[in-house]
Structures are given as C-alpha cells and as structure tokens.
Write a protein that holds these residues in place. Structure first.
Motif, mmCIF file in Angstrom:
data_model
loop_
_atom_site.group_PDB
_atom_site.id
_atom_site.type_symbol
_atom_site.label_atom_id
_atom_site.label_comp_id
_atom_site.label_asym_id
_atom_site.label_seq_id
_atom_site.Cartn_x
_atom_site.Cartn_y
_atom_site.Cartn_z
ATOM 1 N N LEU A 80 35.536 42.709 39.304
ATOM 2 C CA LEU A 80 35.709 44.133 39.600
ATOM 3 C C LEU A 80 36.916 44.648 38.831
ATOM 4 C CD1 LEU A 80 34.799 46.545 41.359
ATOM 5 C CD2 LEU A 80 36.393 45.737 43.090
ATOM 6 N N GLY A 81 36.653 45.507 37.861
ATOM 7 C CA GLY A 81 37.727 46.068 37.047
ATOM 8 C C GLY A 81 38.163 47.420 37.576
ATOM 9 N N VAL A 82 39.462 47.591 37.695
ATOM 10 C CA VAL A 82 40.025 48.867 38.141
ATOM 11 C C VAL A 82 40.261 49.716 36.903
ATOM 12 C CG1 VAL A 82 41.949 49.990 39.322
ATOM 13 C CG2 VAL A 82 41.089 47.789 40.150
ATOM 14 N N GLU A 83 39.492 50.793 36.789
ATOM 15 C CA GLU A 83 39.530 51.629 35.598
ATOM 16 C C GLU A 83 40.526 52.778 35.716
ATOM 17 O OE1 GLU A 83 36.156 53.343 32.674
ATOM 18 O OE2 GLU A 83 36.013 54.028 34.723
ATOM 19 N N VAL A 108 39.235 40.756 41.414
ATOM 20 C CA VAL A 108 39.690 42.085 41.029
ATOM 21 C C VAL A 108 40.653 41.962 39.861
ATOM 22 C CG1 VAL A 108 40.903 44.165 41.780
ATOM 23 C CG2 VAL A 108 39.399 42.966 43.374
ATOM 24 N N VAL A 109 40.349 42.700 38.800
ATOM 25 C CA VAL A 109 41.256 42.804 37.656
ATOM 26 C C VAL A 109 41.917 44.172 37.791
ATOM 27 C CG1 VAL A 109 41.466 42.904 35.153
ATOM 28 C CG2 VAL A 109 39.816 41.335 36.212
ATOM 29 N N ASN A 124 46.551 39.648 24.140
ATOM 30 C CA ASN A 124 48.011 39.575 24.145
ATOM 31 C C ASN A 124 48.660 40.835 24.692
ATOM 32 O OD1 ASN A 124 48.108 36.982 22.989
ATOM 33 N ND2 ASN A 124 47.747 37.869 20.961
ATOM 34 N N GLU A 125 47.902 41.918 24.770
ATOM 35 C CA GLU A 125 48.450 43.178 25.279
ATOM 36 C C GLU A 125 48.204 43.372 26.771
ATOM 37 O OE1 GLU A 125 46.899 46.355 22.907
ATOM 38 O OE2 GLU A 125 47.875 45.637 21.079
ATOM 39 N N LEU A 126 47.402 42.518 27.379
ATOM 40 C CA LEU A 126 47.103 42.661 28.806
ATOM 41 C C LEU A 126 48.322 42.303 29.647
ATOM 42 C CD1 LEU A 126 43.565 41.049 29.085
ATOM 43 C CD2 LEU A 126 44.139 43.464 28.877
ATOM 44 N N THR A 127 48.396 42.918 30.807
ATOM 45 C CA THR A 127 49.462 42.565 31.728
ATOM 46 C C THR A 127 49.205 41.179 32.298
ATOM 47 O OG1 THR A 127 48.325 43.470 33.665
ATOM 48 C CG2 THR A 127 49.771 44.990 32.420
ATOM 49 N N ARG A 128 50.226 40.589 32.857
ATOM 50 C CA ARG A 128 50.107 39.256 33.471
ATOM 51 C C ARG A 128 49.043 39.270 34.574
ATOM 52 N NH1 ARG A 128 52.131 36.286 37.725
ATOM 53 N NH2 ARG A 128 52.679 34.141 37.234
ATOM 54 N N GLU A 129 49.016 40.335 35.364
ATOM 55 C CA GLU A 129 48.061 40.432 36.476
ATOM 56 C C GLU A 129 46.623 40.492 35.978
ATOM 57 O OE1 GLU A 129 50.784 42.435 36.182
ATOM 58 O OE2 GLU A 129 52.005 41.410 37.693
ATOM 59 N N GLY A 133 43.704 37.787 36.649
ATOM 60 C CA GLY A 133 42.410 38.166 37.221
ATOM 61 C C GLY A 133 41.248 37.621 36.417
ATOM 62 N N PHE A 134 41.314 37.776 35.086
ATOM 63 C CA PHE A 134 40.260 37.241 34.225
ATOM 64 C C PHE A 134 40.234 35.719 34.259
ATOM 65 C CE2 PHE A 134 40.504 41.402 31.859
ATOM 66 C CZ PHE A 134 39.213 41.791 32.110
ATOM 67 N N LEU A 135 41.406 35.100 34.270
ATOM 68 C CA LEU A 135 41.487 33.648 34.300
ATOM 69 C C LEU A 135 40.870 33.085 35.578
ATOM 70 C CD1 LEU A 135 42.465 31.044 32.964
ATOM 71 C CD2 LEU A 135 44.682 31.398 34.087
ATOM 72 N N ARG A 136 41.162 33.702 36.708
ATOM 73 C CA ARG A 136 40.576 33.248 37.980
ATOM 74 C C ARG A 136 39.056 33.361 37.951
ATOM 75 N NH1 ARG A 136 45.302 36.235 40.558
ATOM 76 N NH2 ARG A 136 46.738 34.539 41.069
ATOM 77 N N ALA A 137 38.561 34.479 37.429
ATOM 78 C CA ALA A 137 37.107 34.664 37.351
ATOM 79 C C ALA A 137 36.487 33.628 36.417
ATOM 80 C CB ALA A 137 36.783 36.082 36.882
ATOM 81 N N CYS A 138 37.101 33.394 35.270
ATOM 82 C CA CYS A 138 36.575 32.398 34.317
ATOM 83 C C CYS A 138 36.598 31.001 34.906
ATOM 84 C CB CYS A 138 37.377 32.430 33.018
ATOM 85 S SG CYS A 138 37.087 33.910 32.036
#
Length: 163
Positions: A80-83, A108-109, A124-129, A133-138
């Motif tokens: 779930l991406g927060v846009e 939730v990302v 590389n531009e994404l925030t740590r959070e 979020g993506f890492l947990r889903a992967c």
C-alpha cells in the motif's frame, strides 16, 4: 528500475516461480492474466492509499475468490503506497484491516516525495522509511516463494526451485 533491468529480474524470478505481471490500473485482470493466476505461486498487489484503489483491490480479491483462487488470495502480498502526504490512514483503517485479514501480508510504504508522480524510481533518493517498507514487502514475497507452492504437490520442481 528500467525496463531492461525489470525484464532480466523477471526472467530470473520466473526460474523460481510462476509469475504473472500485470498493471491493473483501474481495470481488473483480463482473461489471459486471470488464467495465468491458476498456475501462480504468489500474488503481489500494489495499491494506493485511496478509497478508489482500495475498493478496486477489494473487488479484485473477491473476483479471484469467485474464480476458486482462495489460497492465492489468502497468501497474497499487498503493498500500500501513500501517494498524498495528507492521507489519514486511520480513515482507511477498515479497508486496510480487511486486506490484512484476507491476505498474507499488507505493507505500507509511507509518502515519499521521490515516488510522487510515478515514473522511474531512483532507490537512492527514497527515504529510509520507504526503503524499509519495500524491503519488508520484498522479504515477505521471497519468503512465500521459498515455501512449497500450494499447487505443486507431486509435480516435479522447476529448475532452481526446491521440491
């Protein structure tokens, strides 16, 4: 990730599991993609944190259940991406809770300006959070694919995949 990199990644993953990749947008699965899901090992769905997107995801999962894919739905991963930075996830809590009860995992990302507007993602531009979020889903998807598939009992394993 650019399209050639995505194609290579999907080719490698397809050696480990049956994959069906589709971009739902506002439409549900076409007949060809839905037929492919009967052989799929895992279902991962990307959704936005909007009422429309969550309703479409709910409708898709109900459609898959009607097509006798209950096991696939029960193990599905929803990202779930927060846009919109102003989204109040508590307002969407009933829909998110329904997904959590219906699927194997909901991740939730959080809103990230680097993701706004779609297009290519520079990781590389994404925030740590967002990265977490993506890492947990992967990791969840990888863990699901590492387990024996629901439909492979008695069927020889594909190359590179444990029986």
């Amino acid at each position: 990730m650019r399209r050639p990199e995505l194609d290579v990644s999907l080719a490698r993953l397809s050696q480990l599991a049956q994959l069906v990749v589709t971009d739902l947008g506002k439409q549900l699965l076409d007949d060809c993609a839905q037929a492919g899901l009967h052989a799929a090992d895992h279902l991962a769905i990307g959704a936005l944190s909007t009422v429309d997107s969550l309703e479409s995801t709910h409708q898709l999962l109900e459609e898959l259940r009607e097509d006798d894919l209950d096991d696939l739905v029960a193990g599905a991963t929803v990202v779930l991406g927060v846009e919109n930075p102003g989204v109040d996830l508590e307002e969407l809590r009933p829909a998110i809770d329904w997904l959590a009860e219906s699927c194997g995992g909901v991740f939730v990302v959080p809103y990230d300006p680097a993701l706004h507007g779609g297009g290519l993602i520079n990781w590389n531009e994404l925030t740590r959070e967002s990265n977490l979020g993506f890492l947990r889903a992967c990791n969840h998807v990888a863990g699901c694919l590492a387990r024996p598939a629901r439909h492979t009992a008695g069927v020889p394993a594909r190359p590179g995949r444990a029986a």
